[in-house]
Design a protein around this motif. Structure first.
Motif, short mmCIF file in Angstrom:
data_model
loop_
_atom_site.label_atom_id
_atom_site.label_comp_id
_atom_site.label_asym_id
_atom_site.label_seq_id
_atom_site.Cartn_x
_atom_site.Cartn_y
_atom_site.Cartn_z
N ASP A 115 33.96 140.84 98.98
CA ASP A 115 35.31 141.17 98.51
C ASP A 115 35.13 141.94 97.20
O ASP A 115 34.49 141.46 96.27
CB ASP A 115 36.04 139.83 98.30
N LYS A 116 35.70 143.16 97.15
CA LYS A 116 35.40 144.01 95.99
C LYS A 116 35.91 143.43 94.68
O LYS A 116 35.33 143.66 93.63
CB LYS A 116 35.99 145.41 96.20
N ILE A 117 37.00 142.65 94.75
CA ILE A 117 37.55 142.10 93.50
C ILE A 117 36.67 140.96 92.99
O ILE A 117 36.28 140.94 91.82
CB ILE A 117 39.02 141.65 93.67
N GLY A 163 33.71 152.04 104.48
CA GLY A 163 33.72 153.30 105.22
C GLY A 163 34.59 154.36 104.57
O GLY A 163 35.07 155.27 105.25
N GLY A 164 34.80 154.24 103.27
CA GLY A 164 35.58 155.25 102.55
C GLY A 164 37.08 155.20 102.82
O GLY A 164 37.81 156.07 102.37
N LYS A 165 37.54 154.17 103.54
CA LYS A 165 38.97 154.11 103.87
C LYS A 165 39.76 153.34 102.82
O LYS A 165 39.22 152.49 102.13
CB LYS A 165 39.16 153.40 105.22
N GLU A 199 40.52 151.17 89.82
CA GLU A 199 39.37 151.43 88.95
C GLU A 199 39.58 152.76 88.26
O GLU A 199 40.28 153.62 88.79
CB GLU A 199 38.09 151.60 89.80
N LYS A 200 38.93 152.93 87.14
CA LYS A 200 38.89 154.25 86.51
C LYS A 200 38.22 155.20 87.50
O LYS A 200 37.21 154.84 88.10
CB LYS A 200 38.04 154.16 85.23
N TYR A 201 38.79 156.38 87.69
CA TYR A 201 38.19 157.35 88.59
C TYR A 201 37.23 158.23 87.81
O TYR A 201 37.63 158.92 86.86
CB TYR A 201 39.28 158.20 89.25
N ARG A 206 27.27 160.57 90.39
CA ARG A 206 26.40 160.49 91.56
C ARG A 206 26.53 159.08 92.11
O ARG A 206 26.89 158.16 91.38
CB ARG A 206 24.95 160.76 91.17
N HIS A 207 26.23 158.94 93.41
CA HIS A 207 26.23 157.61 94.02
C HIS A 207 24.76 157.18 94.10
O HIS A 207 23.97 157.78 94.81
CB HIS A 207 26.85 157.68 95.42
N ILE A 208 24.44 156.13 93.33
CA ILE A 208 23.06 155.64 93.34
C ILE A 208 23.08 154.15 93.62
O ILE A 208 23.86 153.41 93.02
CB ILE A 208 22.37 155.95 91.98
N ILE A 230 25.35 163.08 98.57
CA ILE A 230 25.81 164.10 99.52
C ILE A 230 26.74 163.42 100.51
O ILE A 230 26.31 162.73 101.43
CB ILE A 230 24.61 164.77 100.23
N GLN A 231 28.04 163.58 100.27
CA GLN A 231 29.06 162.88 101.06
C GLN A 231 30.17 163.82 101.46
O GLN A 231 30.42 164.82 100.80
CB GLN A 231 29.73 161.79 100.21
N ARG A 232 30.85 163.44 102.55
CA ARG A 232 32.12 164.08 102.88
C ARG A 232 33.07 162.94 103.26
O ARG A 232 32.65 161.96 103.87
CB ARG A 232 31.96 165.14 103.97
N LEU A 285 29.78 149.54 91.75
CA LEU A 285 30.88 149.83 92.68
C LEU A 285 31.14 148.65 93.59
O LEU A 285 32.24 148.15 93.71
CB LEU A 285 30.47 150.99 93.58
N GLU A 286 30.10 148.25 94.32
CA GLU A 286 30.25 147.16 95.28
C GLU A 286 28.88 146.73 95.75
O GLU A 286 27.88 147.41 95.52
CB GLU A 286 31.08 147.61 96.48
N MET A 287 28.87 145.56 96.42
CA MET A 287 27.61 145.12 97.02
C MET A 287 27.77 145.09 98.52
O MET A 287 28.78 144.64 99.04
CB MET A 287 27.26 143.72 96.52
P1 ADP Z 1 33.48 151.97 100.65
O1 ADP Z 1 33.23 150.51 100.63
O2 ADP Z 1 34.71 152.37 101.41
O3 ADP Z 1 32.27 152.77 101.03
P2 ADP Z 1 32.96 152.39 97.81
O4 ADP Z 1 33.61 151.58 96.78
O5 ADP Z 1 31.52 152.09 98.12
O6 ADP Z 1 33.85 152.36 99.14
O7 ADP Z 1 33.06 153.93 97.43
C1 ADP Z 1 32.69 154.96 98.32
C2 ADP Z 1 32.68 156.31 97.63
O8 ADP Z 1 33.96 156.59 97.06
C3 ADP Z 1 31.71 156.39 96.47
O9 ADP Z 1 30.40 156.70 96.87
C4 ADP Z 1 32.35 157.52 95.66
O10 ADP Z 1 32.09 158.75 96.30
C5 ADP Z 1 33.84 157.27 95.80
N1 ADP Z 1 34.34 156.38 94.71
C6 ADP Z 1 34.54 155.05 94.77
N2 ADP Z 1 34.97 154.56 93.58
C7 ADP Z 1 35.04 155.59 92.73
C8 ADP Z 1 35.39 155.73 91.33
N3 ADP Z 1 35.77 154.69 90.57
N4 ADP Z 1 35.33 156.97 90.79
C9 ADP Z 1 34.94 158.05 91.54
N5 ADP Z 1 34.61 157.98 92.83
C10 ADP Z 1 34.64 156.78 93.45
#
Ligand code: ADP
Length: 449
Positions: A115-117, A163-165, A199-201, A206-208, A230-232, A285-287
């Protein structure tokens, strides 16, 4: 050690798990939907059980059908792979209550970190850096108040998202109502709960992510990072390890922070902590409390079989090595090859009329595809993962170029032409890309054409 493992998944990952089991002398049980009766994981497993009609909700998400299959075949453990039930704590609990081992963390660990929270809260308590954020937002007024506090731009996310949704950005107060309403509506349609938070955007991160392994006795190691920028549509397309953006001290520092945090949280099995990285700083971001699609790049550079380790840990074995014993060698890059239109990313299922996968030194292809295979329209569009390993990033890149050239997939469109284009761009070659790079690149190139 287990004698028989049921693989509660399909596609390349089912095959991947089967391979690890085979090498450990463990028998496998494949489960499949009606659409997957001829799939490679079904053909190769020792036993196979049909668990229902083609739709995932009737088969790969059908908890009781999967547990019945495990009981009737006498499987002593279930590997969930990724997606489907892999992060479903109720399923993990059900599996264990039938005397079968769930290969993964406990249901309680999964609930906390899935759960992200609550994961953000646990991360803060364990000393991980996070983006400024809010608790759950019950009303639009709450959203407005928190956005003021955090400062625009903000991103609204579903607590159960994946899944980015269910993620919506608001750049100013004008956008907040729409972002809040849309995020909740998307969450309601896609996830168990429509609870959202903010969250703050970050504008150009980069996603690491850091891969960890932990046993039941408090031993934790990290296996370095993966750069998945590298995402879409917030979904990954190319991943690499190590990240071209980190220097050795940043790498060691974040690895150590994560290792300590995981020990403090008391989590075990494999897991990944995802971070955004901007201006030299990491933000949790998340686990993901499961195996990830991109795990092979880590396997290539660490020479550790992550699925084998998951099985060993679940059986009660100790890791048997420490952080100082892990050596990282060379550079690995993965392309997720999807049966999609490479411009619009619309899935294009169909029959593979010809299939030839590349090979040679440093090339790995994880795929369930064979010539004549029909890709069912019901599931994810990823049909293969190509992973290359080289001594340096440059040699890995040359190898990737060569391997993509060799790949023959006829009958359906794939993302290969786009991946070939990406890896020949100067920014990619120089490692100078962030999470927006691909979408911006495609937008500019389409404007100019
Ligand atoms: P999911 O669980 O749907 O994959 P994530 O929280 O892992 O969601 O985020 C997926 C992607 O969304 C990240 O890799 C990034 O590209 C974008 N993203 C998520 N949170 C942020 C944020 N706070 N600021 C900028 N981009 C974000």
């Amino acid at each position: 050690m287990f004698e028989k493992i049921l693989i509660a998944n399909r596609g390349e990952i089912a095959l991947r798990i089967h391979r690890a089991c085979r090498e450990m002398g463990i028998h496998t049980v494949a489960v499949h939907s009606e659409a997957d009766a001829k799939a490679m994981h079904v053909r190769l497993a020792d036993e196979a059980v049909c668990i229902g009609p083609s739709r995932s909700s009737d088969s790969y998400l059908n908890k009781s059908a999967i547990i019945s299959a495990a009981l009737s075949t006498g499987a002593d453990a279930i590997h969930p792979g990724f997606g489907f039930l892999s992060e479903n704590a109720d399923f993990a609990e059900m599996v264990e209550s039938h005397g079968i081992t769930f290969i993964g963390p406990t249901a309680a660990q999964m609930r906390k970190m899935g759960d992200k929270i609550t994961a953000r809260q646990a991360a803060i308590e364990a000393g991980l850096p996070v983006t400024p954020g809010s608790p759950s937002l019950d009303t639009l007024e709450d959203a407005k108040t928190w956005a003021q506090k955090i400062g625009y731009p903000i991103i609204i996310k579903a607590k159960d998202g994946g899944g980015g949704k269910g993620m919506k950005i608001a750049f100013s107060e004008t956008d907040i109502e729409e972002a809040y309403t849309m995020a909740r509506a998307e969450a309601k349609a896609a996830f168990p709960s429509d609870v959202v938070y903010m969250e703050k955007y970050l504008q150009n991160p980069r996603h690491i992510e850091i891969q960890i392994l932990a046993d039941k006795y408090g031993n934790v190691v990290h296996l370095g990072e993966r750069d998945c920028s590298i995402q879409r549509n917030n979904q990954k397309l190319i991943e690499e390890s190590p990240s071209p953006a980190l220097n050795q001290s940043q790498r060691e520092e974040i690895g150590e922070i994560v290792r300590k945090a995981i020990a403090k949280i008391g989590y075990f099995n494999a897991g990944t902590l995802e971070f955004l990285f901007e201006d030299g700083k990491f933000y949790f971001l998340e686990m993901n409390t499961r195996l990830q699609v991109e795990h092979p790049v880590t396997e290539a550079v660490s020479d550790i079989d992550i699925v084998r380790e998951q099985i060993r840990i679940a059986s009660g074995a100790a890791l048997g090595y420490e952080q100082k014993d892990i050596e990282f060698n060379g550079h690995a890059i993965e392309c997720r090859i999807n049966a999609e239109n490479p411009e619009t990313f619309t899935p294009c299922p169909g029959t593979i009329t010809e299939w030839h996968a590349p090979g040679g030194l440093g090339v790995r292809v994880d795929s369930e595809i064979y010539s004549g295979y029909s890709i069912p329209p019901f599931y994810d569009s990823m049909i293969a993962k190509l992973i290359v390993h080289g001594k340096t990033r440059n040699s890995a890149l040359m190898r990737l170029r060569r391997a993509l050239e060799e790949f023959v997939i006829d009958g359906v469109s794939t993302t290969i032409p786009l991946q070939q284009e990406i890896i020949s761009q100067a920014e990619f070659i120089d490692g100078m890309y962030n999470i927006h790079w691909l979408e911006e690149y495609m937008r500019k190139r389409n404007q100019n054409s």
